[in-house]
Write an enzyme that holds these catalytic residues in place. Structure first.
Site, PDB file in Angstrom:
ATOM      1  CB  CYS A   1      25.145  44.631  24.564  1.00  0.00           C
ATOM      2  SG  CYS A   1      25.939  43.782  23.206  1.00  0.00           S
ATOM      3  CG  ASP A   2      21.712  46.807  24.806  1.00  0.00           C
ATOM      4  OD1 ASP A   2      22.721  47.311  25.335  1.00  0.00           O
ATOM      5  OD2 ASP A   2      21.445  46.942  23.597  1.00  0.00           O
TER       6      ASP A   2
ATOM      7  CB  CYS B   1      23.663  43.185  21.226  1.00  0.00           C
ATOM      8  SG  CYS B   1      24.852  42.332  22.261  1.00  0.00           S
TER       9      CYS B   1
END
Ligand code: NAP
Length: 304
Positions: free
Chosen positions: A133-134, A130
């Site tokens: 997200c990261d 993801c």
């Protein structure tokens, strides 16, 4: 309490089914183990959903869909479905058993794994599925992405805003990503390509430090230094809880016809958990609308 309809999964397909069910005044319960949105939230924005020139963030799109559904009085239950009885139309979660007259399965899909040494060990320590997200953790760092489809293309473009270099590693010479995304990648100076190659190992001590790449044309293997590995090699359907209860293909995608009817009467399937030729938000929503319409007709016929 028996509901008219239970929808399992609150991604775009499930939320659209809930929208149509709510507008048909079906007493509807949605069960979702995470926050509404599903795997679309793994991307930052979507550019090919009609009506949003320049794109729309996935958070905004899902917020709008959820609001529209909640306004209709659809109930949400945050829980994981552990089992269900397709014939009795009962759904067992970790905390309760729910019953309905019809079921819609919109359980979506989860990222496929490479299943190579180091992948599991370094997940959360350099291995990610993801970028949204990261990505901020990789500011000024070198990242690699694995895959050749739309997802890898979108996420490579997104990661190039943060990372200093973005290498896309694909097992074939040609990517399958749509032409417009490939053009954008080619124009991005931070993105480079390592083609006809496989990642065979992810290495590091406390976190990812390198990967091993096999050149499929020469058979040669080399180490490649990087700080992050983002894996985008497709998705697997979230249907383990349905095994043996409904007809699925060998990969676990649910077989449903044009009316979204499955092999069990009164059980409908829509979105990414269904076997079909195109996996996009737009047709997940289309599936959801058809599934809700079919469920409404099934319930109406049953009551007559
Ligand atoms: P995908 O289109 O199925 O592509 C997966 C890629 O991973 C393929 O290039 C495949 O290689 C490669 N691959 C599969 N298994 C592999 C393995 N074991 N080792 C190395 N490479 C492997 O998956 P996706 O990009 O995740 O997209 C999934 C679906 O969502 C697609 O239908 C896509 O169009 C859709 N999607 C749409 C959008 C959008 O329109 N905005 C965004 C994201 C995703 P081969 O090419 O050799 O098979």
């Amino acid at each position: 309490m028996t509901h008219d309809l239970i929808i399992i999964g609150a991604g775009p397909a499930g939320l659209t089914a809930a929208l149509y069910a709510g507008r048909s005044r079906l007493n509807t319960l949605m069960i979702e183990k995470m926050a509404p949105g599903g795997r679309i939230l793994m991307s930052e924005s979507i550019e090919n959903y009609p009506g949003f020139p320049g794109g729309v963030t996935t958070v905004e799109l899902i917020d709008r869909m959820e609001k529209q559904v909640r306004e209709l009085g659809v109930k949400f239950e945050s829980d994981e479905v552990l089992d269900l009885d397709c014939l009795k139309k009962t759904v067992i979660t970790s905390s309760a058993t729910f019953a309905a007259k019809a079921l819609i399965i919109a359980s979506g899909a989860h990222p496929r794994k490479l299943n190579i040494p180091g992948e599991k060990e370094f997940t959360g320590r350099g291995v990610s599925y993801c970028a949204t997200c990261d990505a901020p953790f990789y500011k000024g760092k070198n990242v690699v992405l694995v895959g050749g489809g739309d997802a890898v293309a979108e996420e490579a473009i997104y990661l190039s805003r943060f990372a200093s270099s973005v290498s896309v590693i694909h097992r074939r010479q040609d990517l399958r990503a749509s032409a417009i995304l490939q053009e954008k990648m080619q124009q991005d100076k931070k993105i480079n390509f390592i083609l006809s190659s496989l990642v065979t190992e992810i290495k590091g001590t406390k976190k990812v430090e390198a990967i091993k790449i096999k050149d499929l044309l020469t058979g040669k293997e080399d180490d490649f230094c990087c700080d992050g590995v983002f894996i985008y090699i497709g998705y697997e359907p979230e249907t383990v809880f349905l095994k043996g209860k409904i007809q699925m293909d060998e990969a676990g995608f649910i077989i449903a016809d044009d009316s979204m009817s499955t092999s069990v009467e009164g059980v409908f399937a829509c979105g990414d958990c269904r076997k079909k030729s195109l996996y996009q938000v737009i047709n997940a929503c289309g599936d959801g609308a058809v599934a809700a319409d079919s469920a409404y007709k099934f319930i109406a016929n049953r009551s007559n």
